[in-house]
Write a protein that holds these residues in place. Structure first.
Motif, PDB file in Angstrom:
ATOM      1  N   GLY A  68      34.325  51.199  33.760  1.00  0.00           N
ATOM      2  CA  GLY A  68      34.762  51.481  32.308  1.00  0.00           C
ATOM      3  C   GLY A  68      35.882  50.952  31.653  1.00  0.00           C
ATOM      4  O   GLY A  68      36.002  50.527  30.282  1.00  0.00           O
ATOM      5  N   ARG A  69      36.874  51.226  32.258  1.00  0.00           N
ATOM      6  CA  ARG A  69      38.430  50.701  31.988  1.00  0.00           C
ATOM      7  C   ARG A  69      38.505  49.276  31.784  1.00  0.00           C
ATOM      8  O   ARG A  69      39.073  48.612  30.933  1.00  0.00           O
ATOM      9  N   SER A  70      37.831  48.513  32.440  1.00  0.00           N
ATOM     10  CA  SER A  70      37.712  46.950  32.650  1.00  0.00           C
ATOM     11  C   SER A  70      37.256  46.522  30.897  1.00  0.00           C
ATOM     12  O   SER A  70      37.921  45.603  30.604  1.00  0.00           O
ATOM     13  N   LEU A  71      36.515  47.126  30.586  1.00  0.00           N
ATOM     14  CA  LEU A  71      35.868  46.756  29.236  1.00  0.00           C
ATOM     15  C   LEU A  71      36.612  47.339  28.144  1.00  0.00           C
ATOM     16  O   LEU A  71      36.890  46.668  27.086  1.00  0.00           O
ATOM     17  N   ALA A 101      35.993  44.689  38.940  1.00  0.00           N
ATOM     18  CA  ALA A 101      36.925  45.888  38.626  1.00  0.00           C
ATOM     19  C   ALA A 101      37.054  46.972  39.512  1.00  0.00           C
ATOM     20  O   ALA A 101      38.016  47.682  39.364  1.00  0.00           O
ATOM     21  N   ALA A 102      36.093  47.178  40.005  1.00  0.00           N
ATOM     22  CA  ALA A 102      35.842  48.577  40.717  1.00  0.00           C
ATOM     23  C   ALA A 102      36.444  48.463  42.151  1.00  0.00           C
ATOM     24  O   ALA A 102      36.045  49.237  43.050  1.00  0.00           O
ATOM     25  N   LEU A 103      37.110  47.160  42.467  1.00  0.00           N
ATOM     26  CA  LEU A 103      37.429  47.006  43.797  1.00  0.00           C
ATOM     27  C   LEU A 103      38.291  47.983  44.493  1.00  0.00           C
ATOM     28  O   LEU A 103      37.949  48.332  45.718  1.00  0.00           O
ATOM     29  N   PRO A 104      39.156  48.769  43.968  1.00  0.00           N
ATOM     30  CA  PRO A 104      39.906  49.784  44.503  1.00  0.00           C
ATOM     31  C   PRO A 104      38.765  50.746  45.150  1.00  0.00           C
ATOM     32  O   PRO A 104      39.223  51.412  45.982  1.00  0.00           O
ATOM     33  N   ALA A 105      38.110  51.084  44.072  1.00  0.00           N
ATOM     34  CA  ALA A 105      37.150  52.192  44.667  1.00  0.00           C
ATOM     35  C   ALA A 105      36.338  51.867  45.878  1.00  0.00           C
ATOM     36  O   ALA A 105      35.956  52.750  46.579  1.00  0.00           O
ATOM     37  N   TRP A 106      35.702  50.512  45.725  1.00  0.00           N
ATOM     38  CA  TRP A 106      35.123  50.189  46.877  1.00  0.00           C
ATOM     39  C   TRP A 106      35.787  50.365  48.017  1.00  0.00           C
ATOM     40  O   TRP A 106      35.093  50.364  49.308  1.00  0.00           O
TER      41      TRP A 106
END
Length: 465
Positions: A68-71, A101-106
């Motif tokens: 969501g933050r990426s948008l 955008a969610a790479l750290p989470a992955w």
């Protein structure tokens, strides 16, 4: 995926070699806590529980925040115009942000997944499902990330600027996860049934695990479909309004399967989901309807029929789906179980007719934007008078017949506590009343349409625009 420009851009923004070491070190620190704090006989269970919580928190919560933050950053940094001018397709944009955008989470998901697989394989294999737990976390993580991006897009105004509509944007998630009802109640009953009985979906015993996969796949599919449709709009790529009714029909197909009552449950579920979707989309996009109907009129006057359908507001599309499903429900033989517990098909069709009346009222007030200070407030006041205050006054004066004359649907609904008797013995009165109300609302909308839409077109032609 490496050929996806948006994914490469997100990697450039989010990836750095230290992220790999940092995420691994922080995950190891978290996993060391149960090993040092738990007793020797409970270390396996404590480690597995910690890994499980970390897995879902990384994939679902942290990933949703990053997606969501990426948008949000696109709007806050005024870079969305560059995205619109680029050659990116909506699918490239969606998957590039979901995975990049969610790479750290992955990365955190990967480390916690490895820890959970290790525990389930060597320590307490009977307590954790291993690969299934990881698969469900990834599936639901992607699903919730897609809906987080949808929520951000729905909170944007017409000029791609965040506005204060986040609560309304989160309504689909509230309906999906927290609102009790016949669809979700049946799903949760089957998913968490401890009786050991079969978990049926369209007559197939899929089990609780299969139901979790099916439901997650549906949420992900609908989230991606909605994300694609919204990105098409934000990237100025016009599409025909097929995605919205398809999503409602797929939801009806899934919900109908949990009832195990055949095609009757499918038509009924689709009709009522279309009704709920019509209410939501009409209220959510009320401030855009004047512009949309002017675009519809402009395209129709020039014979550009495809552009006309592309500019059409979505509420007539879902309401037409509701009418179609209700009509098909009338001609579908209902099993005894549905006839006993379900809502009669005639009442569903009648409810669609009242919703048409209310949507016409909403459209009339929406077309008065610019003349009224708040078209939404004016519509709400008018609806409260017509649907609540006037029926109560009519009931006080003429009893049930008076309430039926003013507000047939509520009068039918409360005529009997037994849903099998909805509308029994009411004859032609509710149809005549609601038919006249719908015709009056239509006449008023036509009058306003001629002034605000056709009059606007005449003024433009007079000025040579």
């Amino acid at each position: 995926m490496m050929r996806n420009p948006e994914f490469q851009r997100q990697l450039w923004l989010n990836w750095r070699p230290s992220l790999l070491a940092w995420s691994l070190g922080f995950t190891a620190l978290i996993l060391l806590l149960p090993l040092t704090l738990a007793s020797a006989q409970n270390r396996g269970g404590a480690l597995g529980t910690t890994a499980l919580v970390g897995l879902w928190a990384a994939a679902a919560l942290y990933g949703s925040v990053l997606a969501g933050r990426s948008l949000s950053e696109e709007a806050n940094q005024n870079t969305w115009d560059w995205q619109r001018l680029s050659a990116l397709s909506p699918w490239q944009m969606a998957w590039g942000k979901l995975l990049g955008a969610a790479l750290p989470a992955w990365l955190y998901t990967l480390w916690f997944a490895l820890a959970l697989l290790f525990v389930s394989a060597t320590w307490v294999p009977a307590q954790y499902a291993g690969w299934h737990t990881v698969g469900l976390a990834v599936l639901w993580g992607l699903a919730l990330q897609s809906w987080a991006m949808n929520s951000v897009l729905m909170s944007w105004g017409q000029h791609d600027i965040p506005v204060n509509r986040r609560r309304a944007a989160l309504l689909p998630l509230l309906l999906l996860f927290f609102l009790p009802g016949p669809f979700l109640g049946r799903f949760y009953q089957q998913l968490f049934d401890d009786s050991g009985g079969p978990v049926l979906w369209w007559g197939l015993n899929v089990g609780s695990l299969g139901m979790a996969y099916l439901f997650g796949a549906q949420v992900l599919g609908l989230g991606l479909l909605a994300l694609w449709r919204q990105l098409c709009t934000r990237l100025d790529m016009r599409t025909l309004p097929w995605a919205w009714p398809l999503g409602l029909a797929v939801s009806g197909w899934f919900a109908g399967g949990t009832f195990n009552l055949g095609v009757t449950a499918f038509w009924s579920s689709t009709a009522w989901l279309a009704i709920l979707g019509t209410v939501y989309i009409a209220l959510q996009h009320m401030n855009q309807q004047l512009r949309a109907w002017r675009q519809v009129q402009w395209s129709a006057s020039r014979g550009r029929w495809r552009e006309m359908f592309e500019a059409l507001p979505l509420w007539p599309v879902s309401l037409a789906l509701g009418f179609a499903a209700s009509a098909l429900l009338l001609f579908t033989p209902a099993p005894p179980e549905f006839a006993k517990d379900g809502i009669p098909a005639g009442f569903t069709l009648f409810f669609c007719l009242q919703l048409l009346r209310d949507c016409l009222l909403l459209t009339g007030f929406a077309l008065l934007a610019g003349k009224l200070k708040s078209p939404m407030a004016a519509f709400v006041i008018a609806w409260l008078i017509i649907s609540i205050a006037a029926p109560l006054l009519a009931y006080g004066v003429a009893g049930h017949a008076g309430a039926m004359l003013v507000q047939p649907v509520l009068a039918m609904l409360y005529a009997s506590t037994d849903s099998r008797h909805l509308g029994d013995g009411l004859g032609w009165l509710p149809w005549l009343s609601l038919g006249l109300q719908t015709l009056l609302a239509l006449g008023w909308v036509i009058y306003v349409f001629r002034d605000r839409v056709l009059g606007f077109a005449r003024e433009n032609r007079a000025h040579g625009v």
